[in-house]
Motif scaffolding. Structure first.
Motif, mmCIF file in Angstrom:
data_model
loop_
_atom_site.group_PDB
_atom_site.id
_atom_site.type_symbol
_atom_site.label_atom_id
_atom_site.label_comp_id
_atom_site.label_asym_id
_atom_site.label_seq_id
_atom_site.Cartn_x
_atom_site.Cartn_y
_atom_site.Cartn_z
ATOM 1 N N LEU A 1 12.998 -5.022 5.233
ATOM 2 C CA LEU A 1 13.223 -4.667 6.630
ATOM 3 C C LEU A 1 14.198 -3.502 6.720
ATOM 4 C CD1 LEU A 1 13.706 -8.206 8.187
ATOM 5 C CD2 LEU A 1 11.696 -6.757 8.364
ATOM 6 N N GLU A 2 13.882 -2.562 7.584
ATOM 7 C CA GLU A 2 14.833 -1.493 7.860
ATOM 8 C C GLU A 2 15.854 -1.964 8.880
ATOM 9 O OE1 GLU A 2 12.235 1.651 9.041
ATOM 10 O OE2 GLU A 2 11.520 1.964 7.001
ATOM 11 N N GLU A 3 15.405 -2.807 9.818
ATOM 12 C CA GLU A 3 16.302 -3.393 10.817
ATOM 13 C C GLU A 3 16.057 -4.895 10.857
ATOM 14 O OE1 GLU A 3 16.323 -1.577 14.728
ATOM 15 O OE2 GLU A 3 15.726 0.319 13.833
ATOM 16 N N LEU A 4 17.132 -5.658 10.811
ATOM 17 C CA LEU A 4 17.022 -7.113 10.889
ATOM 18 C C LEU A 4 16.731 -7.541 12.320
ATOM 19 C CD1 LEU A 4 20.134 -8.100 8.771
ATOM 20 C CD2 LEU A 4 17.752 -8.238 8.074
ATOM 21 N N PRO A 5 16.132 -8.716 12.498
ATOM 22 C CA PRO A 5 15.984 -9.243 13.857
ATOM 23 C C PRO A 5 17.372 -9.382 14.490
ATOM 24 C CG PRO A 5 14.716 -10.541 12.305
ATOM 25 C CD PRO A 5 15.561 -9.612 11.501
ATOM 26 N N MET A 6 17.445 -9.197 15.781
ATOM 27 C CA MET A 6 18.731 -9.255 16.472
ATOM 28 C C MET A 6 18.797 -10.514 17.328
ATOM 29 S SD MET A 6 21.575 -7.546 16.961
ATOM 30 C CE MET A 6 21.128 -5.917 16.434
ATOM 31 N N SER B 1 15.595 -8.653 19.553
ATOM 32 C CA SER B 1 14.578 -7.780 18.965
ATOM 33 C C SER B 1 14.124 -8.354 17.629
ATOM 34 C CB SER B 1 15.133 -6.362 18.765
ATOM 35 O OG SER B 1 16.167 -6.371 17.806
ATOM 36 N N PRO B 2 12.882 -8.099 17.245
ATOM 37 C CA PRO B 2 12.370 -8.589 15.959
ATOM 38 C C PRO B 2 12.785 -7.640 14.824
ATOM 39 C CG PRO B 2 10.660 -7.413 17.104
ATOM 40 C CD PRO B 2 11.858 -7.413 18.013
ATOM 41 N N GLY B 3 12.356 -7.952 13.610
ATOM 42 C CA GLY B 3 12.595 -7.041 12.501
ATOM 43 C C GLY B 3 11.767 -5.770 12.677
ATOM 44 N N ARG B 4 12.216 -4.690 12.027
ATOM 45 C CA ARG B 4 11.504 -3.423 12.144
ATOM 46 C C ARG B 4 11.316 -2.796 10.766
ATOM 47 N NH1 ARG B 4 10.893 -1.142 17.063
ATOM 48 N NH2 ARG B 4 10.913 0.943 16.213
ATOM 49 N N VAL B 5 10.124 -2.234 10.556
ATOM 50 C CA VAL B 5 9.795 -1.479 9.352
ATOM 51 C C VAL B 5 9.046 -0.237 9.800
ATOM 52 C CG1 VAL B 5 8.478 -1.472 7.192
ATOM 53 C CG2 VAL B 5 9.629 -3.564 7.933
ATOM 54 N N HIS B 6 9.459 0.925 9.307
ATOM 55 C CA HIS B 6 8.825 2.204 9.649
ATOM 56 C C HIS B 6 8.696 2.375 11.169
ATOM 57 C CE1 HIS B 6 8.075 2.710 5.435
ATOM 58 N NE2 HIS B 6 7.277 1.664 5.389
ATOM 59 N N ASP B 7 9.779 2.095 11.867
ATOM 60 C CA ASP B 7 9.859 2.261 13.323
ATOM 61 C C ASP B 7 8.839 1.448 14.107
ATOM 62 O OD1 ASP B 7 12.037 3.992 13.172
ATOM 63 O OD2 ASP B 7 10.726 5.708 12.797
ATOM 64 N N ARG B 8 8.422 0.313 13.567
ATOM 65 C CA ARG B 8 7.541 -0.572 14.338
ATOM 66 C C ARG B 8 8.002 -2.018 14.147
ATOM 67 N NH1 ARG B 8 3.248 -2.906 11.396
ATOM 68 N NH2 ARG B 8 3.214 -2.185 9.276
ATOM 69 N N ASP B 9 7.803 -2.814 15.191
ATOM 70 C CA ASP B 9 8.176 -4.224 15.142
ATOM 71 C C ASP B 9 7.247 -4.969 14.196
ATOM 72 O OD1 ASP B 9 10.007 -3.577 17.051
ATOM 73 O OD2 ASP B 9 8.917 -4.468 18.720
ATOM 74 N N VAL B 10 7.804 -5.892 13.421
ATOM 75 C CA VAL B 10 7.000 -6.684 12.478
ATOM 76 C C VAL B 10 7.376 -8.150 12.584
ATOM 77 C CG1 VAL B 10 6.670 -4.817 10.799
ATOM 78 C CG2 VAL B 10 8.653 -6.313 10.592
ATOM 79 N N ASN B 11 6.454 -9.022 12.214
ATOM 80 C CA ASN B 11 6.750 -10.443 12.076
ATOM 81 C C ASN B 11 7.648 -10.605 10.849
ATOM 82 O OD1 ASN B 11 5.055 -10.916 14.220
ATOM 83 N ND2 ASN B 11 3.346 -11.588 12.956
ATOM 84 N N THR B 12 8.631 -11.481 10.938
ATOM 85 C CA THR B 12 9.609 -11.634 9.869
ATOM 86 C C THR B 12 9.743 -13.098 9.488
ATOM 87 O OG1 THR B 12 10.844 -9.795 10.839
ATOM 88 C CG2 THR B 12 11.992 -11.122 9.207
ATOM 89 N N ALA C 1 25.150 -4.187 15.075
ATOM 90 C CA ALA C 1 23.848 -3.566 14.802
ATOM 91 C C ALA C 1 23.829 -2.659 13.579
ATOM 92 C CB ALA C 1 23.364 -2.808 16.024
ATOM 93 N N GLY C 2 24.837 -1.902 13.304
ATOM 94 C CA GLY C 2 24.804 -0.972 12.176
ATOM 95 C C GLY C 2 25.282 -1.549 10.864
ATOM 96 N N HIS C 3 25.665 -2.796 10.847
ATOM 97 C CA HIS C 3 26.265 -3.408 9.659
ATOM 98 C C HIS C 3 25.394 -4.560 9.182
ATOM 99 C CE1 HIS C 3 29.826 -1.115 10.757
ATOM 100 N NE2 HIS C 3 29.675 -1.575 11.984
ATOM 101 N N LYS C 4 24.456 -4.270 8.260
ATOM 102 C CA LYS C 4 23.466 -5.271 7.838
ATOM 103 C C LYS C 4 24.078 -6.564 7.318
ATOM 104 C CE LYS C 4 18.984 -3.416 6.773
ATOM 105 N NZ LYS C 4 18.040 -2.993 5.767
ATOM 106 N N GLY C 5 25.103 -6.469 6.482
ATOM 107 C CA GLY C 5 25.705 -7.666 5.900
ATOM 108 C C GLY C 5 26.320 -8.566 6.954
#
Length: 166
Positions: free
Chosen positions: A42-47, A139-150, A55-59
């Motif tokens: 995932l580029e962005e974790l679900p929120m 928000s859901p997870g995101r990969v390549h600027d699109r929402d994905v099931n996680t 938001a900017g701190h994955k850990g």
């Protein structure tokens, strides 16, 4: 003399540390998926509500999300010790966070003892209803600027002591 021994030991420690092998990833994502690993980078974790400021701190975001999900799930597991025959309850449930922020039915349920299975599935359904009704996922997870099931999991652990029978 003592300082000289310390310097020698210190330099030996550094040289042996420098010679250690580094961890290397030798398999590609495609190869790992072919072996059956449910891998999604995932580029962005679900929120989750309450974690937006991280938001900017994955850990930190991952820990906040885990804590929030466990905080919501734990009350639904109250009473599990009455069902359990052992000295504790261990539960792990995997579910999918959908693109719309809702969660689907449990993909996999693991319990420490079979007697907890039905209780845990009922608790998860109540948890799922609360999550979906209150729109906990912003928000859901995101990969390549699109929402994905996680795929995500929740863990519940509780130890207790049984009264000794006389």
């Amino acid at each position: 003399m003592r300082n000289l021994i310390l310097i020698i030991l210190f330099s030996l420690g550094i040289s042996s540390f420098a010679q250690e092998k580094k961890f290397e990833v030798t398999e590609t994502v495609k190869e790992l998926r072919a072996k059956g690993y449910p891998l999604n980078v995932l580029e962005e974790l679900p929120m989750v509500k309450g974690c937006e400021s991280l938001a900017g701190h994955k850990g930190y975001l991952a820990k906040c999300m885990k804590d929030q999900i466990n905080f919501i799930f734990a009350p639904f597991m109250e009473g599990a010790e009455k069902v359990s025959k052992g000295n504790g309850v261990r539960v792990y449930i995997e579910f999918v966070i959908n693109q719309d922020g809702s969660i689907s039915a449990a993909e996999r349920v693991k319990v420490s003892e079979q007697d907890l299975d039905e209780f845990t599935r009922d608790a998860f359904e109540k948890f799922r209803k609360k999550i979906n009704d209150e729109k906990i996922f912003v928000s859901p997870g995101r990969v390549h600027d699109r929402d994905v099931n996680t795929l995500y999991g929740v863990r519940y652990l509780k130890a207790f002591k049984r009264a000794q029978k006389q």
